[in-house]
Design a protein around this motif. Structure first.
Motif, PDB file in Angstrom:
ATOM      1  N   VAL A  29       0.827  -1.213   0.000  1.00  0.00           N
ATOM      2  CA  VAL A  29       0.000   0.000   0.000  1.00  0.00           C
ATOM      3  C   VAL A  29       0.864   1.266   0.000  1.00  0.00           C
ATOM      4  N   GLN A  30       2.101   1.185   0.478  1.00  0.00           N
ATOM      5  CA  GLN A  30       2.946   2.373   0.507  1.00  0.00           C
ATOM      6  C   GLN A  30       3.149   2.983  -0.880  1.00  0.00           C
ATOM      7  N   ASN A  31       2.920   2.219  -1.916  1.00  0.00           N
ATOM      8  CA  ASN A  31       3.071   2.723  -3.288  1.00  0.00           C
ATOM      9  C   ASN A  31       1.788   3.314  -3.864  1.00  0.00           C
ATOM     10  N   GLU A  32       0.696   3.279  -3.112  1.00  0.00           N
ATOM     11  CA  GLU A  32      -0.561   3.854  -3.573  1.00  0.00           C
ATOM     12  C   GLU A  32      -0.574   5.344  -3.244  1.00  0.00           C
ATOM     13  N   GLU A  33      -0.598   6.167  -4.253  1.00  0.00           N
ATOM     14  CA  GLU A  33      -0.508   7.618  -4.073  1.00  0.00           C
ATOM     15  C   GLU A  33      -1.621   8.180  -3.191  1.00  0.00           C
ATOM     16  N   GLY A  34      -2.815   7.671  -3.306  1.00  0.00           N
ATOM     17  CA  GLY A  34      -3.949   8.213  -2.562  1.00  0.00           C
ATOM     18  C   GLY A  34      -4.098   7.699  -1.146  1.00  0.00           C
ATOM     19  N   ALA A  35      -3.261   6.732  -0.757  1.00  0.00           N
ATOM     20  CA  ALA A  35      -3.298   6.226   0.615  1.00  0.00           C
ATOM     21  C   ALA A  35      -2.433   7.140   1.477  1.00  0.00           C
ATOM     22  N   LEU A  36      -3.068   7.919   2.340  1.00  0.00           N
ATOM     23  CA  LEU A  36      -2.349   8.896   3.147  1.00  0.00           C
ATOM     24  C   LEU A  36      -1.795   8.276   4.426  1.00  0.00           C
ATOM     25  N   ILE A  37      -2.571   7.406   5.059  1.00  0.00           N
ATOM     26  CA  ILE A  37      -2.158   6.727   6.282  1.00  0.00           C
ATOM     27  C   ILE A  37      -2.648   5.289   6.194  1.00  0.00           C
ATOM     28  N   TYR A  38      -1.777   4.367   6.552  1.00  0.00           N
ATOM     29  CA  TYR A  38      -2.133   2.941   6.538  1.00  0.00           C
ATOM     30  C   TYR A  38      -1.305   2.291   7.638  1.00  0.00           C
ATOM     31  N   ILE A  39      -1.879   2.182   8.819  1.00  0.00           N
ATOM     32  CA  ILE A  39      -1.153   1.728   9.998  1.00  0.00           C
ATOM     33  C   ILE A  39      -1.768   0.421  10.504  1.00  0.00           C
ATOM     34  N   LEU A  40      -0.912  -0.565  10.700  1.00  0.00           N
ATOM     35  CA  LEU A  40      -1.345  -1.845  11.249  1.00  0.00           C
ATOM     36  C   LEU A  40      -1.018  -1.889  12.738  1.00  0.00           C
ATOM     37  N   HIS A  41      -2.007  -2.250  13.542  1.00  0.00           N
ATOM     38  CA  HIS A  41      -1.844  -2.385  14.990  1.00  0.00           C
ATOM     39  C   HIS A  41      -2.152  -3.818  15.390  1.00  0.00           C
ATOM     40  N   ARG A  42      -1.424  -4.312  16.399  1.00  0.00           N
ATOM     41  CA  ARG A  42      -1.753  -5.592  17.023  1.00  0.00           C
ATOM     42  C   ARG A  42      -2.438  -5.259  18.347  1.00  0.00           C
ATOM     43  N   VAL A  43      -3.596  -5.859  18.591  1.00  0.00           N
ATOM     44  CA  VAL A  43      -4.309  -5.625  19.844  1.00  0.00           C
ATOM     45  C   VAL A  43      -3.546  -6.354  20.954  1.00  0.00           C
ATOM     46  N   LYS A  44      -3.107  -5.610  21.946  1.00  0.00           N
ATOM     47  CA  LYS A  44      -2.217  -6.165  22.973  1.00  0.00           C
ATOM     48  C   LYS A  44      -2.855  -7.257  23.827  1.00  0.00           C
ATOM     49  N   ASP A  45      -4.115  -7.116  24.160  1.00  0.00           N
ATOM     50  CA  ASP A  45      -4.721  -8.074  25.091  1.00  0.00           C
ATOM     51  C   ASP A  45      -5.558  -9.166  24.416  1.00  0.00           C
ATOM     52  N   THR A  46      -5.486  -9.237  23.078  1.00  0.00           N
ATOM     53  CA  THR A  46      -6.241 -10.263  22.356  1.00  0.00           C
ATOM     54  C   THR A  46      -5.345 -10.900  21.301  1.00  0.00           C
ATOM     55  N   PRO A  47      -4.803 -12.096  21.568  1.00  0.00           N
ATOM     56  CA  PRO A  47      -3.915 -12.742  20.596  1.00  0.00           C
ATOM     57  C   PRO A  47      -4.574 -12.889  19.223  1.00  0.00           C
ATOM     58  N   GLY A  48      -3.818 -12.557  18.191  1.00  0.00           N
ATOM     59  CA  GLY A  48      -4.291 -12.740  16.826  1.00  0.00           C
ATOM     60  C   GLY A  48      -5.284 -11.706  16.345  1.00  0.00           C
ATOM     61  N   LYS A  49      -5.453 -10.615  17.089  1.00  0.00           N
ATOM     62  CA  LYS A  49      -6.387  -9.567  16.676  1.00  0.00           C
ATOM     63  C   LYS A  49      -5.587  -8.358  16.192  1.00  0.00           C
ATOM     64  N   PHE A  50      -5.952  -7.846  15.025  1.00  0.00           N
ATOM     65  CA  PHE A  50      -5.247  -6.749  14.382  1.00  0.00           C
ATOM     66  C   PHE A  50      -6.234  -5.693  13.909  1.00  0.00           C
ATOM     67  N   THR A  51      -5.785  -4.448  13.922  1.00  0.00           N
ATOM     68  CA  THR A  51      -6.610  -3.357  13.413  1.00  0.00           C
ATOM     69  C   THR A  51      -5.773  -2.466  12.509  1.00  0.00           C
ATOM     70  N   PHE A  52      -6.294  -2.184  11.334  1.00  0.00           N
ATOM     71  CA  PHE A  52      -5.710  -1.190  10.437  1.00  0.00           C
ATOM     72  C   PHE A  52      -6.409   0.144  10.680  1.00  0.00           C
ATOM     73  N   TYR A  53      -5.637   1.221  10.697  1.00  0.00           N
ATOM     74  CA  TYR A  53      -6.183   2.574  10.632  1.00  0.00           C
ATOM     75  C   TYR A  53      -5.792   3.076   9.257  1.00  0.00           C
ATOM     76  N   GLU A  54      -6.799   3.466   8.467  1.00  0.00           N
ATOM     77  CA  GLU A  54      -6.568   3.835   7.070  1.00  0.00           C
ATOM     78  C   GLU A  54      -7.175   5.191   6.751  1.00  0.00           C
ATOM     79  N   LYS A  55      -6.421   5.980   5.985  1.00  0.00           N
ATOM     80  CA  LYS A  55      -6.926   7.280   5.541  1.00  0.00           C
ATOM     81  C   LYS A  55      -6.547   7.467   4.072  1.00  0.00           C
ATOM     82  N   TYR A  56      -7.551   7.800   3.277  1.00  0.00           N
ATOM     83  CA  TYR A  56      -7.367   8.004   1.838  1.00  0.00           C
ATOM     84  C   TYR A  56      -7.784   9.419   1.478  1.00  0.00           C
ATOM     85  N   LYS A  57      -7.143   9.973   0.442  1.00  0.00           N
ATOM     86  CA  LYS A  57      -7.409  11.377   0.109  1.00  0.00           C
ATOM     87  C   LYS A  57      -8.826  11.603  -0.388  1.00  0.00           C
TER      88      LYS A  57
END
Length: 99
Positions: A29-57
């Protein structure tokens, strides 16, 4: 501006495989011009749970992201990795700071 989160829960035993696939997605996704923010988070208290925070222009940038070959490949892979459906939350940005 298009802002949302996507939360994914791995099937038991598939946590590392899911994490690897999601980390790889960030590099794509880092090569997508319109993707302004694309952050992957691992949920600390839940094994195997992930959240993306995404912002597009704009809607066009988000639609482009959603139609890319790497997104289609990820969605196919997720079928065998997820314990649940992806949970999406769309947001309207009303205030922020950025440094």
């Amino acid at each position: 501006m298009i802002v949302f989160t996507a939360t994914l829960q791995a099937k038991s035993g598939k946590e590392k495989e899911l994490e690897d696939a999601l980390v790889h997605m960030v590099s794509e996704v880092q090569n997508e011009e319109g993707a302004l923010i694309y952050i992957l988070h691992r949920v600390k208290d839940t094994p195997g749970k992930f959240t993306f925070y995404e912002k597009y222009k704009d809607q066009e940038a988000w639609e482009y992201h959603d139609s890319t070959p790497h997104m289609k490949a990820l969605l196919e892979k997720l079928e065998s990795l997820l314990a649940d459906e992806i949970k999406l939350n769309h947001f309207e940005e009303i205030a922020s700071i950025s440094r």
